[in-house]
Every structure is written in structure tokens, then in C-alpha cells.
Design a protein around this motif. Structure first.
Motif, mmCIF file in Angstrom:
data_model
loop_
_atom_site.group_PDB
_atom_site.id
_atom_site.type_symbol
_atom_site.label_atom_id
_atom_site.label_comp_id
_atom_site.label_asym_id
_atom_site.label_seq_id
_atom_site.Cartn_x
_atom_site.Cartn_y
_atom_site.Cartn_z
ATOM 1 N N GLY A 160 20.253 28.234 -22.720
ATOM 2 C CA GLY A 160 19.343 29.373 -22.704
ATOM 3 C C GLY A 160 19.705 30.402 -23.752
ATOM 4 N N ALA A 161 21.013 30.636 -23.923
ATOM 5 C CA ALA A 161 21.464 31.606 -24.923
ATOM 6 C C ALA A 161 21.104 31.145 -26.333
ATOM 7 N N VAL A 162 21.246 29.853 -26.580
ATOM 8 C CA VAL A 162 20.903 29.302 -27.897
ATOM 9 C C VAL A 162 19.412 29.448 -28.167
ATOM 10 N N ILE A 163 18.594 29.146 -27.170
ATOM 11 C CA ILE A 163 17.143 29.275 -27.331
ATOM 12 C C ILE A 163 16.753 30.731 -27.549
ATOM 13 N N GLY A 164 17.393 31.633 -26.799
ATOM 14 C CA GLY A 164 17.118 33.062 -26.962
ATOM 15 C C GLY A 164 17.465 33.538 -28.358
ATOM 16 N N ALA A 165 18.584 33.040 -28.894
ATOM 17 C CA ALA A 165 18.988 33.411 -30.251
ATOM 18 C C ALA A 165 17.992 32.894 -31.282
ATOM 19 N N LEU A 166 17.487 31.688 -31.060
ATOM 20 C CA LEU A 166 16.495 31.119 -31.978
ATOM 21 C C LEU A 166 15.198 31.907 -31.946
ATOM 22 N N MET A 167 14.809 32.355 -30.744
ATOM 23 C CA MET A 167 13.594 33.158 -30.621
ATOM 24 C C MET A 167 13.752 34.491 -31.342
ATOM 25 N N ALA A 168 14.937 35.094 -31.225
ATOM 26 C CA ALA A 168 15.191 36.358 -31.911
ATOM 27 C C ALA A 168 15.199 36.153 -33.427
ATOM 28 N N PHE A 169 15.764 35.012 -33.865
ATOM 29 C CA PHE A 169 15.847 34.705 -35.300
ATOM 30 C C PHE A 169 14.464 34.520 -35.911
ATOM 31 N N THR A 170 13.549 33.922 -35.134
ATOM 32 C CA THR A 170 12.195 33.701 -35.645
ATOM 33 C C THR A 170 11.311 34.925 -35.532
ATOM 34 N N GLY A 171 11.831 35.973 -34.883
ATOM 35 C CA GLY A 171 11.091 37.225 -34.799
ATOM 36 C C GLY A 171 10.193 37.355 -33.603
ATOM 37 N N LEU A 172 10.245 36.389 -32.677
ATOM 38 C CA LEU A 172 9.374 36.438 -31.504
ATOM 39 C C LEU A 172 9.714 37.600 -30.586
ATOM 40 N N VAL A 173 10.990 37.967 -30.523
ATOM 41 C CA VAL A 173 11.394 39.059 -29.634
ATOM 42 C C VAL A 173 11.821 40.272 -30.429
#
Length: 229
Positions: free
Chosen positions: A214-227
Motif C-alpha cells: 500500500g505504501a508503494v502504491i501511495g508513493a506512486l500515486m503521489a509521484f504521478t501527481g494524483l494526490v
């Protein structure tokens, strides 16, 4: 924890650890706590009663509402007493220790598991695109040249919250489904020995692994600008 004479125990997840959860119900019954229901907060609720030695089972019901009566009658004839239901899909039963399991072979139990996984997978998968739309709206709103007042920040927080809820929660369930299929791929072989399979389940270990994912997915979402906020 005990509140107003009722005992509450955190559920391990009726869809992912039913065998382990049934062992909890059995232990509580032996200690004089009768299982009542699984509430909306994910807590198993018990009331004080006479100790009893019973075994428990939870089944996933994939039929229509008109078939429930026949479905419960089948269980009753086999010696299983219905205790309660959760979301109209999961039915809890108890029986004497010598009562045979409902599923008589790997194939029928495997089909039950397949129907449950598919129901969970598609039900949650359809929510994700809607959640991504809210994320996109949040990002686009941040790019607009408008006053950054309290209404602006409140709107973005609302979009972010709804987007997270409609994306993170369904995604975590889908990951749980895939994880369970991989880690516990031999589950159907224990159709008539659920208590033995419960010993194979490692709830804390699994939780730790899923938190890392979950932490990895959250980091990827932040990296792509979704959050991005």
C-alpha cells in the motif's frame, strides 16, 4: 473490549480469514460469549451466555434473495443453525462438533471461493475509475487561476477525500484478493479441515506485507501527481 455487557473483537476479515475467524467464535463460545453479528465497523459482537462447545462456519451466498429460504433450509437439514448474516452475502452458522462440513469436495469449495473472489473483484474494480475522476478534478482545480480561499481548499479536500475513498479502499481489497489467491492457493484442499488451515494463516505477517504494498502504491500515486495538493 467489553461495553455495556457486550464483547467486541476485531474481525480478521470474513472474506480473507474465515477459517481463523471461526476459531475466534469457537473460543468465545467456550468462554461463554455467544456470537451475535459482525457490525459495520468490522467488529464481532458477542453477548454473555452459557458456555457451549460448537463449531462455526461462514458461507458466501451467491444466489438471489428469493433463494435464501431454500439455502438456509439446506444448511438446517445438514445440522447447521444460522446465527446471522452480513450484507446479505455472508451467513454465519454453528453446529455440534461432529457435524460434517457442508462442502464435500475440493471442486465445490473451489467454486464457492471463485464466486466470492469474482464478486469482490468486479464490485470494487468498478469504483476505481470513479475515484480517479475525483483525483483528476482535484489536480485540475489546483491549476486554475482562482482565489485560494477557504472554499477553494475545502473543495479540494473534499475531492481528495472522495477520490481516496473510491480508489484506495477498492484497490486494497483487490490487492487482498490477489494476495490471498497467491499466498493461500491451497486453501480449497482444506474444505473439510478449516481448523487446520486456520493454523497456516499468518494474519500479522500478511498485514505487514500488504501495508508495504500500500505504501508503494501511495508513493506512486503521489509521484504521478494524483494526490498533489
Amino acid at each position: 473490549m467489553i461495553i455495556n455487557g457486550k464483547k467486541y473483537v476485531f474481525s480478521r476479515g470474513v472474506a480473507f480469514y474465515p477459517e481463523k475467524e471461526m476459531e475466534i467464535l469457537k473460543k468465545q463460545a467456550q468462554q461463554g460469549w455467544a456470537f451475535q453479528k459482525l457490525n459495520a465497523f468490522g467488529l464481532l459482537k458477542f453477548s454473555k451466555a452459557d458456555p457451549e462447545n460448537k463449531k462455526f462456519s461462514v458461507d458466501f451466498f451467491s444466489g438471489s434473495k428469493t433463494d435464501i429460504s431454500e439455502y438456509l433450509s439446506f444448511y438446517e437439514e445438514a445440522g447447521w443453525e444460522c446465527i446471522t448474516a452480513y450484507k446479505g452475502k455472508y451467513f454465519y452458522f454453528k453446529a455440534d462438533p461432529c457435524t460434517p462440513t457442508i462442502y464435500s469436495d475440493e471442486e465445490s469449495y473451489g467454486l464457492r471461493m471463485y464466486k466470492e473472489w469474482m464478486w469482490m473483484f468486479w464490485r470494487n474494480l468498478l469504483c476505481i475509475p470513479i475515484g480517479l475522476v475525483f483525483f483528476w478534478l482535484n489536480v485540475k482545480l489546483g491549476q486554475w487561476d482562482i482565489p485560494h480561499n477557504s472554499l477553494f481548499f475545502s473543495t479540494r479536500m473534499l475531492l481528495l477525500f472522495v477520490g481516496t475513498f473510491l480508489t484506495a479502499m477498492p484497490l486494497s481489497i483487490i490487492i487482498n484478493v490477489i494476495f490471498s489467491l497467491v499466498i493461500y492457493k491451497d486453501r480449497r484442499k482444506f474444505y473439510d479441515r478449516p481448523e487446520q488451515f486456520a493454523k497456516k494463516q499468518r494474519y500479522v505477517r500478511d498485514l505487514a506485507i500488504l501495508m508495504v504494498i500500500g505504501a508503494v502504491i501511495g508513493a506512486l500515486m503521489a509521484f504521478t501527481g494524483l494526490v498533489d495538493f
